[in-house]
Design a protein around this motif. Structure first.
Motif, PDB file in Angstrom:
ATOM      1  N   ASN A 331      -3.093 -14.776  -3.436  1.00  0.00           N
ATOM      2  CA  ASN A 331      -3.748 -14.968  -2.147  1.00  0.00           C
ATOM      3  C   ASN A 331      -3.302 -13.980  -1.072  1.00  0.00           C
ATOM      4  O   ASN A 331      -3.684 -14.124   0.086  1.00  0.00           O
ATOM      5  CB  ASN A 331      -3.492 -16.398  -1.643  1.00  0.00           C
ATOM      6  CG  ASN A 331      -4.301 -17.437  -2.389  1.00  0.00           C
ATOM      7  OD1 ASN A 331      -5.493 -17.604  -2.155  1.00  0.00           O
ATOM      8  ND2 ASN A 331      -3.643 -18.133  -3.322  1.00  0.00           N
ATOM      9  N   ARG A 332      -2.539 -12.993  -1.426  1.00  0.00           N
ATOM     10  CA  ARG A 332      -2.054 -12.041  -0.428  1.00  0.00           C
ATOM     11  C   ARG A 332      -2.356 -10.613  -0.893  1.00  0.00           C
ATOM     12  O   ARG A 332      -2.246 -10.312  -2.091  1.00  0.00           O
ATOM     13  CB  ARG A 332      -0.544 -12.212  -0.209  1.00  0.00           C
ATOM     14  CG  ARG A 332       0.010 -11.409   0.972  1.00  0.00           C
ATOM     15  CD  ARG A 332       1.464 -11.787   1.191  1.00  0.00           C
ATOM     16  NE  ARG A 332       2.101 -11.018   2.254  1.00  0.00           N
ATOM     17  CZ  ARG A 332       2.200 -11.420   3.521  1.00  0.00           C
ATOM     18  NH1 ARG A 332       1.674 -12.573   3.895  1.00  0.00           N
ATOM     19  NH2 ARG A 332       2.822 -10.681   4.413  1.00  0.00           N
ATOM     20  N   THR A 333      -2.716  -9.766   0.037  1.00  0.00           N
ATOM     21  CA  THR A 333      -3.019  -8.374  -0.286  1.00  0.00           C
ATOM     22  C   THR A 333      -1.969  -7.457   0.311  1.00  0.00           C
ATOM     23  O   THR A 333      -1.319  -7.778   1.309  1.00  0.00           O
ATOM     24  CB  THR A 333      -4.402  -7.969   0.234  1.00  0.00           C
ATOM     25  OG1 THR A 333      -4.415  -8.093   1.666  1.00  0.00           O
ATOM     26  CG2 THR A 333      -5.481  -8.842  -0.366  1.00  0.00           C
ATOM     27  N   ALA A 334      -1.823  -6.311  -0.292  1.00  0.00           N
ATOM     28  CA  ALA A 334      -0.935  -5.259   0.220  1.00  0.00           C
ATOM     29  C   ALA A 334      -1.395  -3.931  -0.353  1.00  0.00           C
ATOM     30  O   ALA A 334      -1.780  -3.852  -1.535  1.00  0.00           O
ATOM     31  CB  ALA A 334       0.521  -5.532  -0.156  1.00  0.00           C
ATOM     32  N   PHE A 335      -1.386  -2.915   0.458  1.00  0.00           N
ATOM     33  CA  PHE A 335      -1.752  -1.569   0.017  1.00  0.00           C
ATOM     34  C   PHE A 335      -3.134  -1.542  -0.631  1.00  0.00           C
ATOM     35  O   PHE A 335      -3.374  -0.865  -1.634  1.00  0.00           O
ATOM     36  CB  PHE A 335      -0.693  -1.007  -0.937  1.00  0.00           C
ATOM     37  CG  PHE A 335       0.706  -1.106  -0.403  1.00  0.00           C
ATOM     38  CD1 PHE A 335       1.113  -0.360   0.700  1.00  0.00           C
ATOM     39  CD2 PHE A 335       1.619  -1.978  -0.983  1.00  0.00           C
ATOM     40  CE1 PHE A 335       2.397  -0.469   1.204  1.00  0.00           C
ATOM     41  CE2 PHE A 335       2.905  -2.088  -0.479  1.00  0.00           C
ATOM     42  CZ  PHE A 335       3.295  -1.329   0.619  1.00  0.00           C
ATOM     43  N   GLY A 336      -4.029  -2.342  -0.063  1.00  0.00           N
ATOM     44  CA  GLY A 336      -5.420  -2.276  -0.481  1.00  0.00           C
ATOM     45  C   GLY A 336      -5.803  -3.094  -1.682  1.00  0.00           C
ATOM     46  O   GLY A 336      -6.918  -2.960  -2.182  1.00  0.00           O
ATOM     47  N   ALA A 337      -4.907  -3.959  -2.165  1.00  0.00           N
ATOM     48  CA  ALA A 337      -5.256  -4.776  -3.332  1.00  0.00           C
ATOM     49  C   ALA A 337      -4.490  -6.085  -3.271  1.00  0.00           C
ATOM     50  O   ALA A 337      -3.413  -6.174  -2.671  1.00  0.00           O
ATOM     51  CB  ALA A 337      -4.938  -4.049  -4.633  1.00  0.00           C
ATOM     52  N   THR A 338      -5.032  -7.124  -3.919  1.00  0.00           N
ATOM     53  CA  THR A 338      -4.312  -8.388  -4.040  1.00  0.00           C
ATOM     54  C   THR A 338      -3.022  -8.144  -4.824  1.00  0.00           C
ATOM     55  O   THR A 338      -3.000  -7.364  -5.777  1.00  0.00           O
ATOM     56  CB  THR A 338      -5.183  -9.430  -4.772  1.00  0.00           C
ATOM     57  OG1 THR A 338      -6.433  -9.544  -4.086  1.00  0.00           O
ATOM     58  CG2 THR A 338      -4.497 -10.780  -4.813  1.00  0.00           C
TER      59      THR A 338
END
Length: 554
Positions: A331-338
């Motif tokens: 449920n969390r994204t980082a650097f453009g992806a989940t």
């Protein structure tokens, strides 16, 4: 000049946080648990386990778990008038949790209604409750584990077993016969002995009415508000002192309180909702359980059962850790992806899931071996396999919790999320009822005194022969190590005890996964734990691993 925020910029808008993980059925979403319940003849319990899974997944149950661990038990030595009362006060949330566990039979259902799969169903219910709130599981476990000891004394069994099988809970200190059900604790260790209970100094002398009077100091007494306790004390036997086992009621049958002086509550690393105490006995009334002078033999089955519950408790903790970590990274994204789609995180999450699944299949296999229909081979297998699993799975728990916590980043390190509490909780399962060295030495003891247990254990692993070259090679190495171990003197054997126990545990887990889990799960586990490129940390899975097949089961 006064600075102004850009138009439409809201500093307190919350985004990219996982939603609350509530109203998730903790049974039906745990595919390895569901499959194991069906596999080991307890499909008849599916409806109740589904109800438990829904209950422990509710927001209110999770909040009760938090309250029970943040508003911790409080000891009251005296009432306001100066009378000694020796009471521990719990937050009502604790009573709601333990009452629900009793209502659903997480304590003694397998004894009250023995049948094929009864211990599997009980193990599953125990793990579901312990997954969300582990502290209450201590008295639940001890009540379950005390049954075979009490059965050794028919008069006590006739009186106390119906009470233990009750599905009602009352946390007040009243006569045990006036309660809808009772719970038991234990007090074996003393300040000078620890695991060496034969060094105990507590004494018991017989009374004219057939009871005994106990006097001594116990360094650890778990769940001091329980209705009774199994306690070891020295008695005069054949001209010398020998340990005997006693059932000590907290309140006597006529409603008067037994002498049970709580000295203090232990300030523990974790397990905060469960009160652990130091107690003093001074002419305290007890009832002999089993034969005089044979206290260790009397209580040994209780110890074995509580060790098995430690395996269940560690497994429950692994499930909570994986469930919370996966909820976050899905449920969390980082650097453009989940996060779950980032290859490094995918590998870590899958590896944590493998550890959880391996613990789950092992726990349920052991549970089935403890049912009443177990034959001699099953009994021999469980004698050795329980010790092996207690050593390994309980030791894997703390690191597994830490790595899962790290998946949540800074959130995981705060007390607002449950994995900080879980990280502090997991070590107790490794310490309670025998820490690492004690259990590893018990593995040696079982192999020496009961060689049939080695044969039964090996036969279990042999079922998976031919399914994997990695497994076959490991099994061959394990067999060679056991053969060599039998030729060593006691000192050298002790030096090898830990490595042998670990090898046996990995062999058992690999065998069970090969027999029962999807190929993708078994192959990834074998590569990560037994392969030439295995690593000490989670997340080092080989290229080509079917991550999707592993993770969809969790």
């Amino acid at each position: 000049m006064t600075a102004t925020a850009p138009s439409g910029f809201r500093t307190h808008e919350v985004f990219n946080q996982a939603p609350p993980r509530i109203d998730v059925n903790e049974f039906t979403t745990n595919i390895p648990l569901v499959e194991g319940v069906r596999r080991y003849d307890s499909g008849w319990a599916t409806a109740e386990l589904t109800a438990i899974g829904a209950l422990v997944g509710t927001e209110s149950f999770q909040h009760d778990a938090e309250l029970a661990n943040t508003i911790t038990p409080e000891f009251h030595s005296h009432d306001r008038y100066g009378n000694r009362i020796d009471e521990v006060e719990f937050h009502p949330a604790y009573h709601r949790i333990i009452g629900a566990a009793v209502e659903h039979g997480a304590h003694t259902s397998a004894w009250a209604d023995p049948k094929p799969g009864a211990n599997v169903a009980r193990a599953a219910s125990f793990m579901l409750f312990a997954q969300v709130e582990p502290g209450h599981a201590c008295p639940i476990s001890m009540t379950h584990s005390a049954v075979p000891a009490i059965e050794l004394s028919p008069n006590l069994a006739d009186l106390w077993l119906p009470r233990l099988y009750g599905r009602g809970y009352d946390g007040n200190l009243v006569a045990p016969g006036d309660k809808p059900g009772v719970l038991l604790g234990m007090a074996m260790t003393e300040k000078q002995g620890g695991s060496d209970v034969r060094a105990n100094t507590t004494r018991a002398v017989p009374n004219a009415d057939g009871t005994w009077s106990l006097t001594g100091h116990k360094w650890f007494c778990s769940a001091p508000m329980s209705d009774g306790f199994l306690i070891l004390a020295q008695t005069e036997h054949a001209g010398s002192q020998a340990l005997s086992c006693f059932l000590v009621p907290r309140v006597l049958e006529d409603g008067t309180r037994n002498v049970f002086r709580i000295q203090r509550l232990k300030d523990k690393l974790g397990n905060k909702s469960n009160a652990s105490s130091e107690i003093e006995l001074d002419g305290t009334v007890g009832h002999l359980v089993g034969e005089p002078g044979r206290g260790v033999r009397t209580i040994i089955e209780m110890v074995a059962r509580t060790r098995l519950d430690c395996v269940y408790g560690s497994t429950a903790g692994m499930r909570q850790s994986v469930a919370e970590a996966l909820w976050h990274v899905r449920n969390r994204t980082a650097f453009g992806a989940t996060l779950i789609d980032q290859p490094a995180m995918t590998a870590v999450a899958a590896d944590l899931a493998l550890e959880s699944e391996a613990a789950t299949v092992t726990s349920l296999r052991l549970a089935r071996a403890h049912d009443d229909d177990a034959d001699d081979t099953e009994k021999a297998f469980r004698r050795l396999a329980t010790a092996v699993a207690k050593y390994w799975i309980c030791k894997r728990g703390p690191h597994h919790a830490y790595e899962s916590l790290e998946c949540l980043g800074g959130n995981g390190y705060t007390e607002a999320f449950p994995l900080a509490r879980r990280y502090r909780e997991q070590p107790v399962m490794a310490v309670w009822e025998g820490s690492g060295n004690v259990i590893a030495l018990d593995v040696l003891r079982a192999m020496t005194r009961e060689p049939e247990s080695v044969q039964a254990f090996d036969a279990e692993l042999t079922k998976a022969r031919g399914a994997s070259a990695l497994f076959d090679a490991h099994h061959d190495r394990m067999r060679a190590a056991l053969t060599e171990l039998a030729t060593l003197d006691q000192g050298d054997a002790q030096l090898r005890a830990r490595s042998v126990a670990a090898s046996m545990a990995l062999g058992l887990q690999a065998s069970l996964l090969l027999q029962n889990s999807p190929t993708a799960v078994a192959e990834a586990f074998l590569a990560a734990r037994l392969g030439p490129d295995r690593d000490l940390e989670y997340g080092s899975l080989p290229a080509g691993t079917d991550f999707g097949a592993i993770l969809q089961r969790h």
